[in-house]
Design a protein around this motif. Sequence first.
Motif, PDB file in Angstrom:
ATOM      1  N   HIS A   8     -13.974  50.384  51.905  1.00  0.00           N
ATOM      2  CA  HIS A   8     -14.271  50.715  51.202  1.00  0.00           C
ATOM      3  C   HIS A   8     -13.864  48.953  50.025  1.00  0.00           C
ATOM      4  O   HIS A   8     -14.433  48.439  50.153  1.00  0.00           O
ATOM      5  N   HIS A  50      -7.822  50.766  38.921  1.00  0.00           N
ATOM      6  CA  HIS A  50      -8.041  51.923  38.834  1.00  0.00           C
ATOM      7  C   HIS A  50      -6.795  53.227  39.035  1.00  0.00           C
ATOM      8  O   HIS A  50      -7.002  53.718  40.569  1.00  0.00           O
ATOM      9  N   HIS A  52      -8.963  55.683  40.129  1.00  0.00           N
ATOM     10  CA  HIS A  52     -10.272  57.018  41.619  1.00  0.00           C
ATOM     11  C   HIS A  52      -9.620  56.886  42.434  1.00  0.00           C
ATOM     12  O   HIS A  52      -9.006  55.812  43.155  1.00  0.00           O
ATOM     13  N   ASP A  54     -10.855  56.545  45.594  1.00  0.00           N
ATOM     14  CA  ASP A  54     -11.484  55.646  46.236  1.00  0.00           C
ATOM     15  C   ASP A  54     -10.228  54.493  45.935  1.00  0.00           C
ATOM     16  O   ASP A  54     -10.886  53.549  46.809  1.00  0.00           O
ATOM     17  N   HIS A  55      -9.785  54.321  45.610  1.00  0.00           N
ATOM     18  CA  HIS A  55      -9.286  52.821  45.052  1.00  0.00           C
ATOM     19  C   HIS A  55      -7.487  53.370  44.640  1.00  0.00           C
ATOM     20  O   HIS A  55      -6.896  52.597  45.439  1.00  0.00           O
ATOM     21  N   ASP A 127     -13.603  48.341  40.012  1.00  0.00           N
ATOM     22  CA  ASP A 127     -14.892  48.909  39.893  1.00  0.00           C
ATOM     23  C   ASP A 127     -16.095  47.887  38.776  1.00  0.00           C
ATOM     24  O   ASP A 127     -17.056  48.672  38.056  1.00  0.00           O
ATOM     25  N   HIS A 195     -16.768  47.849  48.270  1.00  0.00           N
ATOM     26  CA  HIS A 195     -17.467  49.454  47.714  1.00  0.00           C
ATOM     27  C   HIS A 195     -19.276  49.244  48.466  1.00  0.00           C
ATOM     28  O   HIS A 195     -19.297  50.162  47.412  1.00  0.00           O
TER      29      HIS A 195
HETATM   30 ZN   LIG Z   1     -15.038  53.047  42.860  1.00  0.00          ZN
END
Ligand SMILES: [Zn+2]
Length: 227
Positions: A8, A50, A52, A54-55, A127, A195
């Motif tokens: 990702h 951040h 989220h 997925d991070h 992001d 991403h």
């Molecule tokens: Zn993201």
Amino acid sequence: MKVTYFNHSGFLVETENKVLVFDYYSQGKLFDFFDPKSYKGKDIIFFVSHNHSDHFDTRILDWTDEASYVISHDVTLDTAFCGEVLYVKPHETYQFHGLTIETLLSNDEGVAFAVLEDGKAIYHGGDLNWWHWNGESQEFNNEIAKSYQDEILRIKGRKFQVAFIPADLRLQDKYYWATDYFMQEVDADAVFPMHFWGKFEVCRMLKEKPYGDKIIQISKENETFTI
Ligand SMILES: [Zn+2]
């Protein structure tokens, strides 16, 4: 330096003395990319752009004995967490473990990073992206365009050795706008798309752009490149 694509937006950058890991993501423990034992004697630093999931993979918090952390201000850690943490806000410059860390304001959540390590400049967008959605209103898309451009113009004219930039095919034919603008106003020797939700073909698509020779073609998880 060596760069490993994890998954990702997760990448590892290894320099002579340091290991910088950005936005580690094991996809719900599907992958197990990182073993601090492989980097004995090196200064290991995790970056989280951040909050989220997925991070920010909480797996990274298991490595407090071996690593330190640079974490966006919007992430809340358990008060019992005892690792060494530098919390960062947008539009600031920090010195940490010999690194110079500048932050940009993400137009999604948190920050993007511009890191200087031993003369090497590394950009990780988090992001921060040109989130132009074809179905959105013109007003929304104009605001997104401005918020992306304003941030990238803060680093206009710089040269990065490595840049990690979102290239999200959910944006359809606008997936490359963030990279395009970055390469127009800034520059990088090596650009890693990120991403892209497993759609590795985006790397090949970006290679057809005028700056295609700088695009790194990633083909699988845990792939390492020497830059
Ligand atoms: Zn993201």
